[in-house]
Enzyme design. Structure first.
Site, PDB file in Angstrom:
ATOM      1  N   SER A   1     -24.197  -9.187   4.151  1.00 33.77           N
ATOM      2  CA  SER A   1     -24.592 -10.576   4.003  1.00 33.77           C
ATOM      3  C   SER A   1     -25.820 -10.824   4.834  1.00 33.77           C
ATOM      4  O   SER A   1     -26.285  -9.949   5.557  1.00 33.77           O
ATOM      5  CB  SER A   1     -23.461 -11.497   4.444  1.00 33.77           C
ATOM      6  OG  SER A   1     -23.394 -11.457   5.851  1.00 33.77           O
ATOM      7  N   LYS A   2     -26.309 -12.045   4.717  1.00 29.12           N
ATOM      8  CA  LYS A   2     -27.554 -12.385   5.379  1.00 29.12           C
ATOM      9  C   LYS A   2     -27.489 -12.215   6.894  1.00 29.12           C
ATOM     10  O   LYS A   2     -28.499 -12.097   7.549  1.00 29.12           O
ATOM     11  CB  LYS A   2     -27.932 -13.829   5.037  1.00 29.12           C
ATOM     12  CG  LYS A   2     -28.484 -13.937   3.646  1.00 29.12           C
ATOM     13  CD  LYS A   2     -28.594 -15.377   3.216  1.00 29.12           C
ATOM     14  CE  LYS A   2     -28.174 -15.504   1.779  1.00 29.12           C
ATOM     15  NZ  LYS A   2     -27.620 -16.735   1.387  1.00 29.12           N
ATOM     16  N   ARG A   3     -26.284 -12.221   7.418  1.00 24.18           N
ATOM     17  CA  ARG A   3     -26.173 -12.111   8.862  1.00 24.18           C
ATOM     18  C   ARG A   3     -26.649 -10.753   9.380  1.00 24.18           C
ATOM     19  O   ARG A   3     -27.019 -10.601  10.524  1.00 24.18           O
ATOM     20  CB  ARG A   3     -24.740 -12.383   9.314  1.00 24.18           C
ATOM     21  CG  ARG A   3     -24.434 -13.863   9.389  1.00 24.18           C
ATOM     22  CD  ARG A   3     -22.986 -14.109   9.696  1.00 24.18           C
ATOM     23  NE  ARG A   3     -22.136 -13.667   8.602  1.00 24.18           N
ATOM     24  CZ  ARG A   3     -21.083 -12.889   8.756  1.00 24.18           C
ATOM     25  NH1 ARG A   3     -20.745 -12.449   9.931  1.00 24.18           N
ATOM     26  NH2 ARG A   3     -20.357 -12.549   7.714  1.00 24.18           N
ATOM     27  N   PHE A   4     -26.579  -9.746   8.518  1.00 26.18           N
ATOM     28  CA  PHE A   4     -26.989  -8.413   8.949  1.00 26.18           C
ATOM     29  C   PHE A   4     -28.352  -8.066   8.359  1.00 26.18           C
ATOM     30  O   PHE A   4     -28.440  -7.637   7.215  1.00 26.18           O
ATOM     31  CB  PHE A   4     -25.974  -7.353   8.502  1.00 26.18           C
ATOM     32  CG  PHE A   4     -24.642  -7.517   9.159  1.00 26.18           C
ATOM     33  CD1 PHE A   4     -24.338  -6.817  10.310  1.00 26.18           C
ATOM     34  CD2 PHE A   4     -23.700  -8.380   8.630  1.00 26.18           C
ATOM     35  CE1 PHE A   4     -23.113  -6.981  10.924  1.00 26.18           C
ATOM     36  CE2 PHE A   4     -22.471  -8.551   9.237  1.00 26.18           C
ATOM     37  CZ  PHE A   4     -22.178  -7.853  10.389  1.00 26.18           C
ATOM     38  N   GLY A   5     -29.360  -8.299   9.135  1.00 23.83           N
ATOM     39  CA  GLY A   5     -30.701  -7.908   8.707  1.00 23.83           C
ATOM     40  C   GLY A   5     -31.105  -8.570   7.410  1.00 23.83           C
ATOM     41  O   GLY A   5     -30.521  -9.566   6.980  1.00 23.83           O
TER      42      GLY A   5
END
Ligand code: GLU
Length: 483
Positions: A256-260
């Protein structure tokens, strides 16, 4: 049956790498079967609309080599292909379900719905609309319903989900899926503002656009039972379903957007080649063979089958993507990379003739991952103004180096034909005669001429730099540092 598939993104943000995979699998499947691949923009949720998102989706798909057969841009026999331009159609079909008693009106306010959810939460039961308790037309009765309608009260239209029984469908990837109707909510089909929800618009359009296969991400699997009920309520044939596995981070968490960065455009901006990214994304959840990783778009088309798509989540391994990009960089015809390379060089205010640019590319590409590394990694190819790696210098510039390089200089100067074979022959003969070990001049020379420990073969590099440049750099260095 002819194959017709669709990529149906909502323009709620830039195209995610998972969206790119969905688009690609639809495209590969369509092309494999000689069918049509349609782009449909699902923009009925006006609150989540993001300016520029549709353009980004189209732009990235085109960059990746996918052209749609029917789309908002191109039109086609089943247009319009933007759902916000089809709202009359959805209203008409919602009314059809009302008249068949397969759907009903509900007049609840958002406060009433919140209170219902709160009660259910407190009672420890799953949130679900109860049409026999809430202000649906079933509890209100026909007279009160009519009065509210005459009054112009707000209402939505909900799907009348059976109270019991199994809802079954077959998924090409996951096999048979069975859900109990008890666990399915009376889905809102048409909102009080007259706009359809995803479920109604999606099913109506898949039917009207004669979609044969629905290929989409696994996150839509829980919606499918509702869609099955809709097909049944309308009395329509169902398309075949294939839900693609989730994309996972290396730690197996959901990507998801939370990871890179997960936007396709970020990969383009970093300098990944479109064909490398396509190749990599195609193998996220599918692999036609166990012994090969590099496939062109045409090969992917030839080999693609939904039956070989995996159920298990696919790990997104950036290292592998980088490796793949390096493979494309190494194996491409330099001529085909020239326009891109020249534009990168231009951005760095570097002017180089095409032949030389291709030569430099051929020399350096074994050691880099991205084409855009050339100006930095190969700075010494373009200017005398490059940085010398101090560690490399400290390691290889010894008390004898100045004398050794000084003695080599006339050999370099004396070469008529400055090509790598001639340089090698002359230097080898001289150093052998004088008993100079190769490491005593190879590293100092490389350090002087390029500034860094890694690069192509020294003599090939010298040939590319040219005799004059080599002599100038050696003399400059000797006058500054050599004794
Ligand atoms: N509009 C949905 C999305 O944004 C489409 C899901 C589907 O393909 O049915 O992914």
């Amino acid at each position: 049956m002819s194959v017709r598939v669709r990529f149906a993104p909502s323009p709620t943000g830039f195209l995610h790498i998972g969206g790119l995979r969905t688009a690609l699998y639809n495209y590969l499947f369509a092309r494999h079967h000689g069918g049509a691949c349609i782009l449909r923009i699902e923009d009925t949720d006006q609150t989540r609309f993001v300016e520029g998102a549709e353009e980004n989706i189209i732009d990235i798909c085109r960059w990746a080599g996918m052209e749609f057969d029917e789309s908002p841009e191109k039109g086609g026999p089943h247009g319009p292909y933007r759902q916000s331009e089809r709202t009359d159609i959805y209203r008409q079909y919602a009314n059809e379900l009302l008249s068949k008693d397969m759907a009903y009106r509900a007049f609840d306010t958002s406060e009433e719905l919140d209170a219902m959810r709160e009660r259910q939460k407190n009672a420890g039961i799953a949130a679900k609309y109860d049409r026999t308790v809430m202000r649906s037309e079933y509890t209100l009765g026909p007279d009160e319903t009519k009065r509210l309608l005459d009054e112009g009260a707000d209402y939505c239209i909900r799907l009348k989900v059976p109270v019991s029984g199994d809802i079954r469908f077959n998924d090409i990837v996951r096999g048979e899926v069975i859900v109990n109707a008890r666990d399915v909510d009376d889905q809102i089909l048409l909102k009080s503002d007259g706009f359809p929800t995803y479920h109604l618009a999606n099913v109506v359009d898949d039917h009207l656009m004669e979609i044969s296969h629905v290929i989409r991400g696994e996150e839509w699997l829980p919606s499918t039972p509702k869609h099955v009920l809709l097909y049944q309520a309308f009395g329509w044939d169902m398309p075949k379903f294939a839900h693609l596995p989730l994309l996972l981070n290396p730690d197996k968490s959901k990507m998801s957007k939370r990871f890179g960065d997960v936007f396709a455009k970020s990969f383009r901006e970093k300098g990944f080649f479109a064909d490398a990214l396509v190749n990599f994304v195609a193998l996220l959840g599918w692999n036609p063979t166990s012994d090969r990783e590099i496939f062109s778009m045409q090969e992917l088309i030839d080999l693609f089958t939904l039956e070989k798509v995996n159920k298990a989540g696919a790990v997104f391994d950036t290292k592998k993507l980088e490796w793949m990009n390096a493979q494309y960089l190494r194996n491409a015809d330099p001529e085909s990379l020239l326009p891109q390379l020249q534009s990168i060089l231009k951005e760095h205010h570097i002017e180089v003739a095409d032949e030389r640019a291709k030569g430099i590319l051929t020399l350096l590409r074994e050691r880099i991952t991205f084409l855009n590394e050339i100006p930095g990694f190969g700075a010494y190819m373009f200017s005398d103004d490059y940085v010398i790696d101090e560690e490399y210098k400290a390691k290889h510039w010894t008390a004898d180096s100045g004398a050794i390089i000084t003695s080599l200089l006339p050999i370099v100067k004396g070469l008529e034909d400055f090509n790598h074979i001639a340089i090698n022959d002359a230097v080898a003969a001289f150093t052998k005669e004088n008993g100079i070990a190769s490491k005593l001049f190879i590293h100092p020379l490389r350090m002087i001429l390029t500034g860094k420990p890694v690069g192509a073969g020294l003599y090939e590099t010298m040939e590319m730099l040219g005799k004059e440049v080599c002599i100038r750099r050696i003399e400059r260095f000797l006058s500054q540092e050599g004794k």
